[in-house]
Design an enzyme around this catalytic site. Sequence first.
Site, PDB file in Angstrom:
ATOM      1  CB  ALA A 181     138.073  32.624  83.273  1.00  0.00           C
ATOM      2  CB  ILE A 182     133.397  30.063  82.817  1.00  0.00           C
ATOM      3  CG1 ILE A 182     133.113  31.445  82.216  1.00  0.00           C
ATOM      4  CG2 ILE A 182     132.075  29.646  83.412  1.00  0.00           C
ATOM      5  CD1 ILE A 182     132.289  31.434  80.989  1.00  0.00           C
ATOM      6  CD  GLU A 185     135.501  34.004  87.125  1.00  0.00           C
ATOM      7  OE1 GLU A 185     134.187  34.131  87.082  1.00  0.00           O
ATOM      8  OE2 GLU A 185     136.523  34.525  86.708  1.00  0.00           O
ATOM      9  CD  GLU A 201     141.414  21.938  80.418  1.00  0.00           C
ATOM     10  OE1 GLU A 201     140.746  22.723  80.984  1.00  0.00           O
ATOM     11  OE2 GLU A 201     141.835  21.816  79.282  1.00  0.00           O
ATOM     12  CB  VAL A 267     133.467  22.996  76.968  1.00  0.00           C
ATOM     13  CG1 VAL A 267     134.089  21.684  77.919  1.00  0.00           C
ATOM     14  CG2 VAL A 267     132.183  22.858  76.491  1.00  0.00           C
ATOM     15  CG  HIS A 441     155.605  50.533 101.349  1.00  0.00           C
ATOM     16  ND1 HIS A 441     156.043  49.352 101.390  1.00  0.00           N
ATOM     17  CD2 HIS A 441     155.753  50.932 102.907  1.00  0.00           C
ATOM     18  CE1 HIS A 441     156.341  48.655 102.406  1.00  0.00           C
ATOM     19  NE2 HIS A 441     156.087  49.298 103.408  1.00  0.00           N
TER      20      HIS A 441
HETATM   21  C1  LIG Z   1     129.617  32.638  83.491  1.00  0.00           C
HETATM   22  C2  LIG Z   1     130.396  33.862  82.863  1.00  0.00           C
HETATM   23  C3  LIG Z   1     131.476  34.656  83.621  1.00  0.00           C
HETATM   24  C4  LIG Z   1     132.025  35.767  82.701  1.00  0.00           C
HETATM   25  N1  LIG Z   1     132.911  36.690  83.396  1.00  0.00           N
HETATM   26  C5  LIG Z   1     133.560  37.498  82.807  1.00  0.00           C
HETATM   27  C6  LIG Z   1     134.402  38.196  83.441  1.00  0.00           C
HETATM   28  O1  LIG Z   1     134.649  38.286  84.534  1.00  0.00           O
HETATM   29  N2  LIG Z   1     135.007  39.371  82.609  1.00  0.00           N
HETATM   30  C7  LIG Z   1     134.558  39.562  81.248  1.00  0.00           C
HETATM   31  O2  LIG Z   1     135.271  40.306  80.583  1.00  0.00           O
HETATM   32  N3  LIG Z   1     133.792  38.721  80.550  1.00  0.00           N
HETATM   33  C8  LIG Z   1     133.225  37.746  81.206  1.00  0.00           C
HETATM   34  N4  LIG Z   1     132.422  36.882  80.600  1.00  0.00           N
HETATM   35  C9  LIG Z   1     132.049  36.872  79.290  1.00  0.00           C
HETATM   36  C10 LIG Z   1     131.328  38.319  78.909  1.00  0.00           C
HETATM   37  O3  LIG Z   1     129.973  38.134  79.566  1.00  0.00           O
HETATM   38  C11 LIG Z   1     131.015  38.234  77.451  1.00  0.00           C
HETATM   39  O4  LIG Z   1     132.170  38.449  76.806  1.00  0.00           O
HETATM   40  C12 LIG Z   1     130.066  39.393  77.166  1.00  0.00           C
HETATM   41  O5  LIG Z   1     128.814  39.503  77.894  1.00  0.00           O
HETATM   42  C13 LIG Z   1     129.798  39.877  75.825  1.00  0.00           C
HETATM   43  O6  LIG Z   1     128.999  40.876  75.343  1.00  0.00           O
HETATM   44  P1  LIG Z   1     128.370  41.111  74.075  1.00  0.00           P
HETATM   45  O7  LIG Z   1     127.513  42.290  74.292  1.00  0.00           O
HETATM   46  O8  LIG Z   1     128.822  40.492  72.807  1.00  0.00           O
HETATM   47  O9  LIG Z   1     127.099  39.835  74.236  1.00  0.00           O
HETATM   48  P2  LIG Z   1     126.134  39.464  75.434  1.00  0.00           P
HETATM   49  O10 LIG Z   1     126.554  39.927  76.751  1.00  0.00           O
HETATM   50  O11 LIG Z   1     125.990  37.953  75.283  1.00  0.00           O
HETATM   51  O12 LIG Z   1     124.613  40.171  75.105  1.00  0.00           O
HETATM   52  C14 LIG Z   1     124.030  39.787  73.988  1.00  0.00           C
HETATM   53  C15 LIG Z   1     122.610  40.330  74.188  1.00  0.00           C
HETATM   54  O13 LIG Z   1     121.823  40.247  73.029  1.00  0.00           O
HETATM   55  C16 LIG Z   1     120.766  39.737  73.345  1.00  0.00           C
HETATM   56  N5  LIG Z   1     120.214  39.217  71.896  1.00  0.00           N
HETATM   57  C17 LIG Z   1     120.393  37.903  71.498  1.00  0.00           C
HETATM   58  N6  LIG Z   1     120.093  37.855  70.355  1.00  0.00           N
HETATM   59  C18 LIG Z   1     119.155  38.621  69.870  1.00  0.00           C
HETATM   60  C19 LIG Z   1     118.122  39.205  69.064  1.00  0.00           C
HETATM   61  N7  LIG Z   1     118.149  38.380  68.049  1.00  0.00           N
HETATM   62  N8  LIG Z   1     117.293  40.306  69.071  1.00  0.00           N
HETATM   63  C20 LIG Z   1     117.498  41.062  70.314  1.00  0.00           C
HETATM   64  N9  LIG Z   1     118.355  40.847  71.394  1.00  0.00           N
HETATM   65  C21 LIG Z   1     119.189  39.689  71.225  1.00  0.00           C
HETATM   66  C22 LIG Z   1     120.704  38.760  74.391  1.00  0.00           C
HETATM   67  O14 LIG Z   1     119.630  38.645  75.115  1.00  0.00           O
HETATM   68  C23 LIG Z   1     121.880  39.685  75.110  1.00  0.00           C
HETATM   69  O15 LIG Z   1     121.036  40.257  76.216  1.00  0.00           O
HETATM   70  C24 LIG Z   1     131.739  35.840  81.177  1.00  0.00           C
HETATM   71  C25 LIG Z   1     130.845  35.011  80.853  1.00  0.00           C
HETATM   72  C26 LIG Z   1     129.994  34.120  81.362  1.00  0.00           C
HETATM   73  C27 LIG Z   1     129.196  33.211  80.715  1.00  0.00           C
END
Ligand SMILES: Cc1cc2nc3c(=O)[nH]c(=O)nc-3n(C[C@H](O)[C@H](O)[C@H](O)COP(=O)(O)OP(=O)(O)OC[C@H]3O[C@@H](n4cnc5c(N)ncnc54)[C@H](O)[C@@H]3O)c2cc1C
Length: 462
Positions: A181-182, A185, A201, A267, A441
């Site tokens: 997806a990434i 996009e 790919e 990747v 519709h």
């Molecule tokens: C380019 C891109 C596009 C995407 N598009 C989609 C989409 O369209 N739809 C979808 O469902 N998913 C999408 N994703 C995936 C989605 O962003 C992630 O699955 C989601 O953000 C995961 O959420 P999370 O809360 O687990 O972690 P994250 O969103 O990664 O948040 C983790 C947070 O923890 C903080 N952190 C890390 N370590 C520490 C620490 N030790 N102390 C304090 N803070 C810390 C980080 O700074 C971050 O803010 C996309 C990802 C990317 C990279």
Amino acid sequence: MKYDVIVIGSGPGGYVTAIRASQLGFKTAVIEKESLGGICLNWGCIPTKALLKSAQVYDYLKHVDDYGLKAEAIDKDFEAVIKRSRGVAQGMSKGIEFLMKKNKIDVIMGTGKVKPGKKVDVTDADGKVTEYDADHIIIATGARSRELPNLPQDGKKVIGYRQAMSLPEQPKKMIVVGSGAIGVEFAHFYNSMGTDVTIVEFMPNVVPVEDEDVSKAFLNSLKKSGIKVMLNSAVESVDTSGKGVVATVKTAKGEEKLEADILLSAVGIKTNIENIGLEDVGIVVDRDKIIVNDFYQTNIPGYYAIGDVVPGQALAHVASAEGITCVEKIAGLHTEPIDYGNIPGCTYASPEIASVGLTEKAAKEAGYELKIGKFPFSASGKASAAGNKEGFVKVIFDAKYGEWLGCHMIGAGVTDMIAEAVLGRKLETTGHEVLKTVHPHPTMSEAVMEAVAAAYDEVIHL
Ligand SMILES: Cc1cc2nc3c(=O)[nH]c(=O)nc-3n(C[C@H](O)[C@H](O)[C@H](O)COP(=O)(O)OP(=O)(O)OC[C@H]3O[C@@H](n4cnc5c(N)ncnc54)[C@H](O)[C@@H]3O)c2cc1C
């Protein structure tokens, strides 16, 4: 400095967990080292969709004649497109700040590290360390772009997704490694902006997790839009010593050299599980993921993990659902484990892709006898009126009991249509019930009803 619940990380996993915990009456804090909202709001889901919206508007403008309109001197301002996307991300992050205040959640800015005895050390920007106590510590530290050993990211010529959505200048030529997806996009966005894009790919299909019919249709549309695609190919090395990059690609026919200004490595992800104290506490990790049970408890009582750091689909909606399930269980509610077989996956290129459940291949391999129906958007009135006739809806049912095994869509706006199939599957709806559900519709969603009708030989508009 004592809380009921401390959440480390404020992505869609962490901030949603904190809000639900607060709703359930827990004194809650969230620790964040960078920006509220995590990758999703700042560097993932939202800013990419803002970029893709610019691409969509630009693509429409390039084809205004198709709609009986005239526009002259159509152009783009790449810097302004990037600026808009960054602005949208900042606005969303501010929104989370508001939600934290509204829900009386303490936001502690700094880097969190778990310690034995249900404690967390937080190091702030000045290096000052403060210790916090909590009955329940939830790790939601997310993930970052995965670096392959032969594709180290220098952030300038070999880049990950963060740089790809904040480049100061538009590259003329770009290689995108990976067609998940990434990857697609970004490929779509840059191609629409006028960059010459090649996707490399490793697998025999683009968007390899999707149903093969969808992959094939998407490949055709990528090619039609001018994106070059190399399948069954792997970038072996990249030379950045010149002005741009020269990638050596191993293909079925031998080795090829590709030149470009920039190579985007898309990747997959690497979890943020280093230096957060897991070893000190004795929390078990396997293949880059924190191991948890159905309710996100780690092997050490009082410590939990959710989101990208645990096994399961690395998606924002999954992270949020896991966090909610986790704190509801802590609160003693009768919450159900998440059904990972009923998670929708969406790709927001053009056309969009959305799917849930088994692909045809997986359903056959699982031994089901199938009833399959397909309805092309070329036969949809709404799609014709909108000038978006590309794509289809494909539904897969178990012939014996009528279970809705899978739904696969490709076309304009299908990411907003897949929830019907997710809900139908959750409610164990049969094909006949979908058929007898009157759809409005003209809408693109009629294609779901018609695809189901096609599976049962009752299709009307084909
Ligand atoms: C380019 C891109 C596009 C995407 N598009 C989609 C989409 O369209 N739809 C979808 O469902 N998913 C999408 N994703 C995936 C989605 O962003 C992630 O699955 C989601 O953000 C995961 O959420 P999370 O809360 O687990 O972690 P994250 O969103 O990664 O948040 C983790 C947070 O923890 C903080 N952190 C890390 N370590 C520490 C620490 N030790 N102390 C304090 N803070 C810390 C980080 O700074 C971050 O803010 C996309 C990802 C990317 C990279």
